[in-house]
Design a protein around this motif. Structure first.
Motif, PDB file in Angstrom:
ATOM      1  N   UNK A 117      -1.205 -17.926   3.034  1.00 27.82           N
ATOM      2  CA  UNK A 117      -2.568 -17.417   3.208  1.00 27.82           C
ATOM      3  C   UNK A 117      -3.378 -18.322   4.138  1.00 27.82           C
ATOM      4  N   UNK A 118      -4.032 -17.733   5.136  1.00 23.00           N
ATOM      5  CA  UNK A 118      -4.921 -18.546   5.984  1.00 23.00           C
ATOM      6  C   UNK A 118      -6.170 -18.905   5.183  1.00 23.00           C
ATOM      7  N   UNK A 119      -6.612 -20.155   5.248  1.00 21.62           N
ATOM      8  CA  UNK A 119      -7.802 -20.560   4.492  1.00 21.62           C
ATOM      9  C   UNK A 119      -9.016 -19.738   4.929  1.00 21.62           C
ATOM     10  N   UNK A 120      -9.854 -19.377   3.965  1.00 19.44           N
ATOM     11  CA  UNK A 120     -11.071 -18.626   4.268  1.00 19.44           C
ATOM     12  C   UNK A 120     -12.132 -19.602   4.749  1.00 19.44           C
ATOM     13  N   UNK A 121     -12.382 -19.594   6.061  1.00 22.21           N
ATOM     14  CA  UNK A 121     -13.126 -20.673   6.681  1.00 22.21           C
ATOM     15  C   UNK A 121     -14.588 -20.751   6.226  1.00 22.21           C
ATOM     16  N   UNK A 122     -15.341 -19.690   6.479  1.00 24.64           N
ATOM     17  CA  UNK A 122     -16.782 -19.777   6.214  1.00 24.64           C
ATOM     18  C   UNK A 122     -17.071 -19.931   4.710  1.00 24.64           C
ATOM     19  N   UNK A 123     -16.385 -19.197   3.833  1.00 22.57           N
ATOM     20  CA  UNK A 123     -16.613 -19.456   2.410  1.00 22.57           C
ATOM     21  C   UNK A 123     -16.325 -20.905   2.017  1.00 22.57           C
ATOM     22  N   UNK A 209      -6.319 -30.317  14.080  1.00 18.69           N
ATOM     23  CA  UNK A 209      -7.498 -30.103  14.909  1.00 18.69           C
ATOM     24  C   UNK A 209      -8.436 -29.082  14.265  1.00 18.69           C
ATOM     25  N   UNK A 210      -7.855 -27.963  13.815  1.00 20.03           N
ATOM     26  CA  UNK A 210      -8.659 -26.838  13.363  1.00 20.03           C
ATOM     27  C   UNK A 210      -9.561 -27.189  12.181  1.00 20.03           C
ATOM     28  N   UNK A 214     -13.860 -27.307  11.931  1.00 22.61           N
ATOM     29  CA  UNK A 214     -14.718 -26.503  11.073  1.00 22.61           C
ATOM     30  C   UNK A 214     -15.498 -27.349  10.069  1.00 22.61           C
TER      31      UNK A 214
ATOM     32  N   UNK B 230      -1.192 -17.117  12.543  1.00 27.76           N
ATOM     33  CA  UNK B 230      -2.345 -17.964  12.230  1.00 27.76           C
ATOM     34  C   UNK B 230      -2.795 -18.818  13.398  1.00 27.76           C
ATOM     35  N   UNK B 232      -4.263 -20.930  16.296  1.00 24.45           N
ATOM     36  CA  UNK B 232      -5.619 -21.072  16.827  1.00 24.45           C
ATOM     37  C   UNK B 232      -5.727 -22.193  17.850  1.00 24.45           C
ATOM     38  N   UNK B 236      -7.061 -22.059  21.695  1.00 24.15           N
ATOM     39  CA  UNK B 236      -8.387 -22.607  21.956  1.00 24.15           C
ATOM     40  C   UNK B 236      -8.333 -23.684  23.028  1.00 24.15           C
ATOM     41  N   UNK B 240      -9.319 -20.470  25.419  1.00 23.02           N
ATOM     42  CA  UNK B 240     -10.467 -20.083  24.589  1.00 23.02           C
ATOM     43  C   UNK B 240     -10.522 -18.563  24.428  1.00 23.02           C
ATOM     44  N   UNK B 251      -7.531 -15.429  14.818  1.00 19.69           N
ATOM     45  CA  UNK B 251      -8.033 -16.757  14.482  1.00 19.69           C
ATOM     46  C   UNK B 251      -9.107 -17.216  15.463  1.00 19.69           C
ATOM     47  N   UNK B 254     -12.256 -15.271  14.655  1.00 21.65           N
ATOM     48  CA  UNK B 254     -12.923 -15.838  13.478  1.00 21.65           C
ATOM     49  C   UNK B 254     -13.813 -17.001  13.899  1.00 21.65           C
ATOM     50  N   UNK B 255     -13.276 -17.870  14.769  1.00 22.72           N
ATOM     51  CA  UNK B 255     -14.047 -19.034  15.199  1.00 22.72           C
ATOM     52  C   UNK B 255     -15.254 -18.625  16.049  1.00 22.72           C
ATOM     53  N   UNK B 258     -17.896 -17.160  13.915  1.00 27.04           N
ATOM     54  CA  UNK B 258     -18.516 -18.229  13.132  1.00 27.04           C
ATOM     55  C   UNK B 258     -19.517 -18.987  13.992  1.00 27.04           C
ATOM     56  N   UNK B 263     -21.444 -14.761  10.035  1.00 27.35           N
ATOM     57  CA  UNK B 263     -20.551 -15.299   9.007  1.00 27.35           C
ATOM     58  C   UNK B 263     -19.816 -14.208   8.228  1.00 27.35           C
ATOM     59  N   UNK B 266     -17.077 -12.918  10.521  1.00 31.47           N
ATOM     60  CA  UNK B 266     -16.043 -13.943  10.612  1.00 31.47           C
ATOM     61  C   UNK B 266     -15.157 -13.920   9.366  1.00 31.47           C
ATOM     62  N   UNK B 267     -15.795 -13.801   8.197  1.00 36.27           N
ATOM     63  CA  UNK B 267     -15.037 -13.768   6.949  1.00 36.27           C
ATOM     64  C   UNK B 267     -14.203 -12.502   6.850  1.00 36.27           C
ATOM     65  N   UNK B 270     -11.117 -13.130   8.512  1.00 38.19           N
ATOM     66  CA  UNK B 270     -10.224 -13.874   7.621  1.00 38.19           C
ATOM     67  C   UNK B 270      -9.447 -12.944   6.693  1.00 38.19           C
ATOM     68  N   UNK B 273      -6.844 -11.023   8.592  1.00 40.02           N
ATOM     69  CA  UNK B 273      -5.675 -11.866   8.856  1.00 40.02           C
ATOM     70  C   UNK B 273      -4.824 -12.017   7.591  1.00 40.02           C
ATOM     71  N   UNK B 274      -5.489 -12.208   6.475  1.00 39.11           N
ATOM     72  CA  UNK B 274      -4.821 -12.316   5.183  1.00 39.11           C
ATOM     73  C   UNK B 274      -3.982 -11.068   4.908  1.00 39.11           C
TER      74      UNK B 274
END
Lengths: 275, 295
Positions: A117-123, A209-210, A214, B230, B232, B236, B240, B251, B254-255, B258, B263, B266-267, B270, B273-274
């Protein structure tokens, strides 16, 4: 005739792979030796004069010695995260492979989920802000531990399964408490896989890096990888400095690789095959 | 001994205490699982980090309606497929070469594997310079051979593929060592038997090495496919997502969302992607492992 043809084919394959895998690194080193004017030609040429020292001094002192701060930050982040990972991962791996409970299937499921699972960034940022951990090294350490636990546990579990139970039973009979058995009997036995874990996770976290991008914003908190990203815009017209920086941050993984090549390869393939 | 067994039996002092799970479970639960669950709710909101107003599936509708977001979705799958396919083929070829009797085998193994350990951003910047359309070393080299090199990263139809190539360069070492481990584990008897039957080298590869390294193939595909979906940092560092949106992946979207303060959107990215990973990777691993079982 036939064998000569295959020998020639082998030689060509060898030469091509040599060029493909050596040239980019040679390019980094050459660029780090050049002065600004020559580096900005971007070509693959021999440096006219050795400017490595000047480049090094400039890169290290730029923006108030930011690179030094970054190396300190990255070192703290890596060392603390890896220590926690080893401790927590070994504890879980130990119990998971020794004791069959109804929680095991859940634990296995969570471990596999963590790998995919990719981490949920903004949460996560929202959570870190709520805990007053956003933009702090402590928060970043906890994030790295959480994200890298599954792989650490998998390596430990596979290795612990190969240690005979007689050893823990002997310790139990001697009246050892669970903590003693784990820390004095089991953990020392796990040393080979601990080394593997330390090496693999250190390289991963040092190169990350990622996640710092964040969760750890701000110049004071910059990690090594982020300096590169920050310098990319700043050094847009000074490729010699950019590449000196790249060369500098490639040294730690290079050292690790020279000393622990075998453990890294073993860890990455074993973890991969078993996972 | 009696007391040891007794205390194990009544469970209070098991030598394998359940609380050993606890510290790991807390860190993992708080910093990974909680945000993951929260993302399902926040993806349905317009969100400022302080206030979230529920807007239903609007973010997801936008995700599938905006051409550049759809492009990111397609690119993500394409990138994962191309990189994992190339890593399988090249990784296997390199492993064959590096398990045969050639000069400098140890050195070459080390060279192929080393990029795996190097900073992705460093690799990205290096190749961005090497791939410069007019001054870059790659096109200079090609022009020596009389070939006019393309604008690797400036041509919109090529940019994603160029980044994928660099991804393969950096990651193929891992595929190679996994294949080497697989090939080395094949019992020598098979090759011996084939030699007696007069099998050629190619037949050896086709009927012995290839089928018996299937577990390695399964691992390489699974790892690089998940990694590819996944990805990124390399994108980037190199483009970019550009030129335009030509090499955006989920990915990078999402950035970008964000950074722009969207937000909720962006979520939602996520969550997309999940779902994408779950939908693609679970069946792929199931198929790969089932075939393995039939061996």
């Amino acid at each position: 005739m036939r064998s000569r043809a295959s020998l020639l084919g082998g030689a060509i394959a060898l030469l091509v792979s040599l060029v493909v895998f050596v040239v980019p690194f040679a390019f980094i080193v050459l660029m780090a030796f050049k002065d600004r004017r020559q580096a900005n030609l971007l070509d693959f040429s021999w440096p006219n004069g050795v400017h490595l020292w000047d480049n090094l001094v400039t890169v290290v002192t730029t923006r108030n010695w930011m690179l030094v701060t970054a190396f300190i930050n990255s070192t703290i982040l890596t060392v603390v995260s890896v220590t926690l990972l080893v401790l927590l991962g070994a504890m879980v791996g130990f119990v998971l492979s020794r004791r069959k409970t109804r929680w095991n299937p859940l634990a296995e499921f969570l471990i596999l989920s963590g790998l995919m699972i990719p981490p949920a960034v903004v949460p996560t940022i929202w959570l870190l802000q709520g805990l007053q951990l956003f933009g702090t090294l402590s928060g970043m350490i906890l994030i790295e531990v959480a994200y890298n636990l599954p792989f650490t546990i998998i390596l430990y579990r596979a290795f612990i399964a190969t240690i005979p139970r007689d050893l823990d039973e002997a310790a139990i009979i001697d009246g050892g408490r669970p903590m003693d058995i784990f820390f004095k009997v089991i953990l020392p036995l796990l040393w080979p896989v601990t080394v593997t874990n330390i090496v693999v996770q250190s390289v991963g976290i040092f190169n990350d890096f990622t996640n710092p991008l964040y969760y750890l914003p701000g110049n004071a908190n910059a990690t090594v990888q982020l300096t590169l990203y920050n310098f990319q815009s700043q050094f847009n017209t000074a490729y010699n400095l950019l590449f000196t920086n790249i060369a500098l941050i490639t040294i730690p993984p290079l050292i690790v690789f020279l000393f622990f090549n075998r453990q890294i390869v073993a860890g990455m393939t074993a973890g991969a095959v078993k996972g | 001994m009696v007391t040891a067994i007794a205390s194990t039996a009544n469970g209070r002092r098991s030598p394998y205490p359940g609380w050993f799970f606890l510290p790991a479970a807390i860190v993992y639960g708080v910093f990974f699982l909680m945000p993951t669950f929260a993302s399902f709710y926040f993806s349905l909101t317009r969100w400022s980090l302080f206030e979230a107003s529920f807007i239903g599936l609007e973010n997801f509708i936008q995700f599938f309606r905006e051409p550049f977001l759809v492009k990111g979705l397609v690119n993500t799958v394409l990138y994962a497929a191309v990189t994992s396919g190339m890593k399988v083929v090249i990784g296997l070829l390199l492993a064959l070469m590096l398990t045969s009797q050639i000069m400098g085998r140890g050195l070459l193994r080390a060279l192929v594997f080393f990029p795996v350990l190097v900073s992705t951003i460093g690799v990205g910047i290096t190749f961005t310079v090497l791939m410069h359309p007019t001054k870059g070393a790659i096109n200079e080299g090609l022009s020596l051979l009389g070939i006019a090199g393309p604008g690797w990263l400036t041509d919109p139809s090529l940019a994603l593929f160029s980044v994928a190539l660099v991804d393969v360069w950096k990651g193929v070492g891992l595929a190679t060592v996994i294949y080497i481990a697989g090939i080395v584990a094949i019992p020598k008897d098979y090759y011996e038997a084939a030699r007696i039957d007069g099998g050629t080298k190619f037949q050896n590869f086709l009927y012995i090495t290839l089928p018996l390294s299937r577990p390695a193939t399964a691992t390489v595909i699974t790892l690089s496919f998940i990694g590819g979906l996944r990805t990124f940092d390399l994108i980037w560092a190199m483009t970019k997502g550009g030129p335009g949106f030509a090499s955006d992946t989920i990915a990078s979207v999402i950035y970008k969302q964000y950074q722009s303060g969207f937000f909720g959107l962006s979520t939602a990215g996520n969550v997309v992607l999940f779902i994408l990973i779950a939908v693609l990777v679970v069946p792929i691993t199931a198929v790969l492992n089932r075939r393995e079982g039939h061996q």
